[in-house]
Write an enzyme that holds these catalytic residues in place. Structure first.
Site, short mmCIF file in Angstrom:
data_model
loop_
_atom_site.label_atom_id
_atom_site.label_comp_id
_atom_site.label_asym_id
_atom_site.label_seq_id
_atom_site.Cartn_x
_atom_site.Cartn_y
_atom_site.Cartn_z
N SER A 115 19.57 60.37 46.76
CA SER A 115 19.36 58.95 47.10
C SER A 115 18.28 58.37 46.22
O SER A 115 17.14 58.85 46.20
CB SER A 115 18.94 58.81 48.56
N HIS A 121 23.59 58.40 45.35
CA HIS A 121 23.60 57.65 46.61
C HIS A 121 22.74 56.40 46.46
O HIS A 121 21.53 56.48 46.23
CB HIS A 121 23.05 58.56 47.71
N ASP A 173 21.39 53.07 48.21
CA ASP A 173 21.16 52.46 49.52
C ASP A 173 20.97 50.96 49.38
O ASP A 173 19.99 50.49 48.80
CB ASP A 173 19.91 53.08 50.17
N MET A 183 20.26 47.55 51.34
CA MET A 183 19.69 47.08 52.62
C MET A 183 19.43 45.59 52.56
O MET A 183 19.00 45.08 51.51
CB MET A 183 18.37 47.80 52.90
N HIS A 224 25.85 53.20 50.04
CA HIS A 224 25.62 53.20 51.49
C HIS A 224 25.11 51.82 51.88
O HIS A 224 23.96 51.47 51.59
CB HIS A 224 24.59 54.30 51.82
N MET A 270 23.71 49.27 54.24
CA MET A 270 23.01 49.03 55.52
C MET A 270 22.79 47.53 55.62
O MET A 270 21.67 47.02 55.50
CB MET A 270 21.69 49.82 55.53
N MET A 296 24.16 59.65 60.32
CA MET A 296 22.74 59.43 60.02
C MET A 296 21.87 60.38 60.85
O MET A 296 22.03 60.47 62.07
CB MET A 296 22.33 57.98 60.36
N GLY A 334 16.96 52.89 57.19
CA GLY A 334 16.00 51.89 56.72
C GLY A 334 14.96 52.41 55.75
O GLY A 334 14.51 51.67 54.89
N PHE A 335 14.59 53.68 55.90
CA PHE A 335 13.50 54.19 55.06
C PHE A 335 13.72 55.64 54.68
O PHE A 335 14.30 56.41 55.45
CB PHE A 335 12.16 54.07 55.81
N GLY A 336 13.23 55.99 53.49
CA GLY A 336 13.24 57.39 53.08
C GLY A 336 12.05 58.12 53.67
O GLY A 336 11.14 57.50 54.24
N GLY A 337 12.07 59.42 53.55
CA GLY A 337 10.92 60.24 53.92
C GLY A 337 10.68 60.41 55.41
O GLY A 337 9.59 60.84 55.81
N ASP A 370 22.76 62.21 56.11
CA ASP A 370 21.77 61.40 55.38
C ASP A 370 20.55 61.19 56.26
O ASP A 370 20.66 60.62 57.36
CB ASP A 370 22.42 60.05 55.01
N GLY A 371 19.40 61.64 55.74
CA GLY A 371 18.13 61.42 56.45
C GLY A 371 17.41 62.73 56.73
O GLY A 371 17.89 63.53 57.53
N GLY A 372 16.31 62.94 56.03
CA GLY A 372 15.51 64.14 56.27
C GLY A 372 16.16 65.43 55.80
O GLY A 372 15.77 66.52 56.23
N GLY A 395 16.88 62.17 49.42
CA GLY A 395 16.05 61.25 48.64
C GLY A 395 14.73 61.89 48.27
O GLY A 395 14.55 62.36 47.14
N SER A 396 13.83 61.95 49.22
CA SER A 396 12.49 62.47 48.93
C SER A 396 12.54 63.94 48.51
O SER A 396 11.74 64.37 47.69
CB SER A 396 11.56 62.26 50.12
C1 DX5 Z 1 17.70 55.87 54.84
C2 DX5 Z 1 18.65 56.03 53.68
C3 DX5 Z 1 18.60 57.36 53.05
C4 DX5 Z 1 17.25 57.74 52.51
C5 DX5 Z 1 17.09 59.18 52.78
O1 DX5 Z 1 18.09 54.82 55.63
O2 DX5 Z 1 19.98 55.81 54.06
O3 DX5 Z 1 19.61 57.52 52.07
O4 DX5 Z 1 17.10 57.53 51.16
O5 DX5 Z 1 15.82 59.57 52.38
P1 DX5 Z 1 15.24 61.01 52.71
O6 DX5 Z 1 16.20 62.02 52.10
O7 DX5 Z 1 13.91 61.02 52.10
O8 DX5 Z 1 15.23 61.15 54.22
ZN ZN Z 2 21.57 56.38 52.65
#
Ligand code: DX5
Ligand code: ZN
Length: 228
Positions: A8, A32, A34, A36, A65, A67, A136, A141-144, A174-176, A196-197
């Site tokens: 991501s 990927h 994102d 938003m 993706h 959102m 999900m 909404g946010f990475g990390g 997707d997520g964490g 992502g992170s």
């Molecule tokens: C969050 C995004 C993810 C995000 C994941 O809403 O849809 O794609 O980038 O980030 P990580 O892998 O850091 O949780």
């Molecule tokens: Zn995503």
């Protein structure tokens, strides 16, 4: 069993976006992206203009993706631009069946995403219209953010339903997703992994992807749904 890693770019440096996309190209199966809108989620990223540039400049297939609200109106345009996969949130669509059909009609794979609080079973009749289901494992909404292990049962249920229906639908998580969590996801039934992170916040993103892939492959090979 082929699995896919989709880094991501939300954790990338947006000031050097195309270079950041290319930085993972040698290891990634998909990219990927994102999108938003600051309405469906409390964050704002990029829209069609920037996505179109990424598609033009980067050879890795784009996994978009969305959102965003009003998926019915906006989602088909991303497919039309050339995103090879377009995923809309079912919570943001008035007629999800039609959205999936419109995406496919523009030549892209159609994905349906569900938030942690949304029940999968309500949407089983849509499965034949889909190429991917995105579960999900954080609030979008946010990475990390931290991985929500209470979503593993939903991944397993998705895999059971897809298996029982005999459909070829990818199950994306997707997520964490990180080295510490990817095996649980693969074991539950995911075959497509967004990170992502865990990719961009490392010294060597290509090596990070390879390590994630190896863990996911090991867990897949030993899993209830794919193992021997
Ligand atoms: C969050 C995004 C993810 C995000 C994941 O809403 O849809 O794609 O980038 O980030 P990580 O892998 O850091 O949780
Ligand atoms: Zn995503």
């Amino acid at each position: 069993m082929g699995l896919r890693i989709s880094p991501s770019i939300l954790s990338a440096d947006f000031g050097n976006l195309v270079a950041e996309c290319k930085r993972v190209a040698d290891g990634a199966d998909w990219l990927h992206v994102d999108v938003m809108d600051n309405h469906f989620v409390p964050n704002l990223t990029i829209g069609p203009v920037v996505v179109e540039s990424i598609i033009r400049e980067v050879s890795t297939p784009v996994d978009c993706h969305l959102m965003i609200n009003d998926a019915d109106h906006w989602a088909p345009g991303y497919a039309e631009q050339g995103a090879q996969s377009v995923t809309f949130h079912v919570e943001a669509a008035t007629n999800p069946r039609q959205v999936a059909r419109d995406i496919r009609n523009h030549g892209a794979r159609a994905g349906m995403a569900i938030k942690p609080g949304t029940k999968l079973e309500h949407y089983e009749d849509l499965f034949p219209e889909l190429d991917m289901i995105l579960i999900m494992t954080v609030e979008p909404g946010f990475g990390g953010q931290s991985f929500m292990a209470n979503q593993l049962g939903k991944i397993k249920r998705a895999r059971e339903l897809v298996k029982n229906l005999g459909l070829d639908i990818w199950i994306q998580v997707d997520g964490g997703v990180a080295l510490s969590t990817i095996e649980q996801c693969a074991d539950a039934g995911a075959d497509t992994f967004v990170a992502g992170s865990a990719v961009y916040n490392t010294a060597d993103p290509i090596e990070a992807i390879a390590n994630l892939r190896a863990k996911a492959q090991g867990a897949t090979d030993a899993s209830w749904w794919c193992g021997n």
